[in-house]
Scaffold this motif. Structure first.
Motif, PDB file in Angstrom:
ATOM      1  N   ASP A   1      -8.001  -2.442  -5.594  1.00 27.24           N
ATOM      2  CA  ASP A   1      -7.146  -3.622  -6.744  1.00 27.24           C
ATOM      3  C   ASP A   1      -6.181  -3.730  -7.372  1.00 27.24           C
ATOM      4  O   ASP A   1      -5.787  -4.373  -7.694  1.00 27.24           O
ATOM      5  CB  ASP A   1      -8.291  -2.249  -7.938  1.00 27.24           C
ATOM      6  N   ALA A   2      -4.944  -2.614  -7.588  1.00 24.54           N
ATOM      7  CA  ALA A   2      -3.918  -2.825  -7.791  1.00 24.54           C
ATOM      8  C   ALA A   2      -3.162  -3.652  -6.873  1.00 24.54           C
ATOM      9  O   ALA A   2      -2.219  -4.579  -7.630  1.00 24.54           O
ATOM     10  CB  ALA A   2      -3.141  -1.350  -7.564  1.00 24.54           C
ATOM     11  N   LEU A   3      -3.447  -4.121  -5.768  1.00 20.20           N
ATOM     12  CA  LEU A   3      -2.717  -5.112  -5.072  1.00 20.20           C
ATOM     13  C   LEU A   3      -3.565  -6.089  -5.170  1.00 20.20           C
ATOM     14  O   LEU A   3      -3.372  -7.819  -4.664  1.00 20.20           O
ATOM     15  CB  LEU A   3      -2.542  -4.547  -3.781  1.00 20.20           C
ATOM     16  N   ASP A   4      -4.361  -6.053  -6.181  1.00 17.50           N
ATOM     17  CA  ASP A   4      -5.586  -7.729  -6.475  1.00 17.50           C
ATOM     18  C   ASP A   4      -5.794  -8.158  -4.887  1.00 17.50           C
ATOM     19  O   ASP A   4      -6.305  -9.428  -4.536  1.00 17.50           O
ATOM     20  CB  ASP A   4      -4.217  -8.626  -6.948  1.00 17.50           C
ATOM     21  N   ARG A   5      -6.808  -7.386  -3.791  1.00 21.61           N
ATOM     22  CA  ARG A   5      -6.872  -7.604  -2.414  1.00 21.61           C
ATOM     23  C   ARG A   5      -8.241  -7.243  -1.761  1.00 21.61           C
ATOM     24  O   ARG A   5      -8.480  -5.922  -3.074  1.00 21.61           O
ATOM     25  CB  ARG A   5      -6.310  -6.608  -1.740  1.00 21.61           C
ATOM     26  N   ALA A   6      -8.567  -7.263  -1.352  1.00 22.69           N
ATOM     27  CA  ALA A   6     -10.168  -6.671  -0.597  1.00 22.69           C
ATOM     28  C   ALA A   6      -9.724  -5.338  -0.821  1.00 22.69           C
ATOM     29  O   ALA A   6      -8.684  -5.182   0.460  1.00 22.69           O
ATOM     30  CB  ALA A   6     -11.929  -7.282  -0.240  1.00 22.69           C
ATOM     31  N   PRO A   7     -10.298  -4.597  -0.810  1.00 20.23           N
ATOM     32  CA  PRO A   7     -10.367  -3.353   1.692  1.00 20.23           C
ATOM     33  C   PRO A   7     -10.369  -3.961   2.020  1.00 20.23           C
ATOM     34  O   PRO A   7      -9.481  -2.725   3.302  1.00 20.23           O
ATOM     35  CB  PRO A   7     -11.492  -2.478   0.167  1.00 20.23           C
ATOM     36  N   ALA A   8     -11.691  -4.719   2.318  1.00 24.36           N
ATOM     37  CA  ALA A   8     -11.439  -5.041   3.577  1.00 24.36           C
ATOM     38  C   ALA A   8      -9.716  -5.855   4.043  1.00 24.36           C
ATOM     39  O   ALA A   8      -9.785  -5.934   5.754  1.00 24.36           O
ATOM     40  CB  ALA A   8     -12.506  -6.267   4.018  1.00 24.36           C
TER      41      ALA A   8
ATOM     42  N   ALA B   1       0.932  -1.045  -0.099  1.00 26.79           N
ATOM     43  CA  ALA B   1      -0.430   0.173   0.067  1.00 26.79           C
ATOM     44  C   ALA B   1       1.170   1.234  -0.066  1.00 26.79           C
ATOM     45  O   ALA B   1       0.762   2.385  -0.698  1.00 26.79           O
ATOM     46  CB  ALA B   1      -1.056  -0.208   0.978  1.00 26.79           C
ATOM     47  N   LEU B   2       1.981   1.107   1.186  1.00 21.61           N
ATOM     48  CA  LEU B   2       3.102   2.266   0.968  1.00 21.61           C
ATOM     49  C   LEU B   2       3.844   2.905  -0.344  1.00 21.61           C
ATOM     50  O   LEU B   2       3.242   3.822  -1.069  1.00 21.61           O
ATOM     51  CB  LEU B   2       4.009   2.259   1.943  1.00 21.61           C
ATOM     52  N   GLY B   3       4.198   1.556  -1.362  1.00 18.52           N
ATOM     53  CA  GLY B   3       4.248   1.581  -2.043  1.00 18.52           C
ATOM     54  C   GLY B   3       3.590   2.374  -3.956  1.00 18.52           C
ATOM     55  O   GLY B   3       3.686   3.497  -3.871  1.00 18.52           O
ATOM     56  N   TRP B   4       1.918   1.979  -3.340  1.00 16.67           N
ATOM     57  CA  TRP B   4       1.489   2.220  -4.308  1.00 16.67           C
ATOM     58  C   TRP B   4       1.323   3.460  -4.135  1.00 16.67           C
ATOM     59  O   TRP B   4       0.992   4.571  -5.092  1.00 16.67           O
ATOM     60  CB  TRP B   4       0.138   1.268  -4.218  1.00 16.67           C
ATOM     61  N   ILE B   5       0.282   4.429  -2.651  1.00 15.79           N
ATOM     62  CA  ILE B   5       0.797   5.820  -2.468  1.00 15.79           C
ATOM     63  C   ILE B   5       1.508   6.586  -3.220  1.00 15.79           C
ATOM     64  O   ILE B   5       1.486   6.959  -3.851  1.00 15.79           O
ATOM     65  CB  ILE B   5       1.259   5.817  -0.413  1.00 15.79           C
ATOM     66  N   LEU B   6       3.334   5.847  -3.356  1.00 13.43           N
ATOM     67  CA  LEU B   6       4.351   6.182  -3.742  1.00 13.43           C
ATOM     68  C   LEU B   6       4.805   6.282  -5.133  1.00 13.43           C
ATOM     69  O   LEU B   6       5.000   7.470  -5.847  1.00 13.43           O
ATOM     70  CB  LEU B   6       5.805   6.520  -2.704  1.00 13.43           C
ATOM     71  N   GLN B   7       4.196   5.713  -5.553  1.00  9.65           N
ATOM     72  CA  GLN B   7       4.358   5.837  -7.098  1.00  9.65           C
ATOM     73  C   GLN B   7       2.922   7.355  -7.673  1.00  9.65           C
ATOM     74  O   GLN B   7       3.728   7.418  -9.069  1.00  9.65           O
ATOM     75  CB  GLN B   7       3.231   4.508  -7.973  1.00  9.65           C
TER      76      GLN B   7
END
Length: 96
Positions: free
Chosen positions: A73-80, A19-25
């Motif tokens: 979605d980007a991490l292929d996970r559910a928000p939960a 998630a942190l990696g996604w934020i920093l993209q």
């Protein structure tokens, strides 16, 4: 939940670092994360793997649902899954 109870894919730290990696993209999202957390780039680099920073990353996403959903979605996970990871990291911090 202990490290033995989770696969690497389900490890809260792995989820949070993703998630942190996604934020920093995104420059704008990364700048907003830094501004809202009060972190600077050097501190983020030095402490990225700590439970507090990882929790902050997911909490940041939770506070803006479109980002939470897009990241999941980007991490292929559910928000939960992201929310559960933050809660697990909070439990770890409570024991520190």
């Amino acid at each position: 939940m202990t490290a033995r109870d989770t696969s690497p894919k389900d490890d809260p730290a792995i989820i949070a670092l993703g998630a942190l990696g996604w934020i920093l993209q995104s420059d704008s999202r990364g700048e907003r994360f830094l501004a809202l957390t009060g972190l600077d780039v050097d501190t983020l680099r030095a402490r990225a793997g700590t439970p507090h920073i990882m929790m902050a990353a997911i909490a940041f996403l939770e506070n803006h649902e479109p980002d939470l959903i897009a990241c999941a979605d980007a991490l292929d996970r559910a928000p939960a899954d992201l929310v559960s990871a933050r809660r697990a990291l909070e439990d770890i911090c409570d024991r520190c």
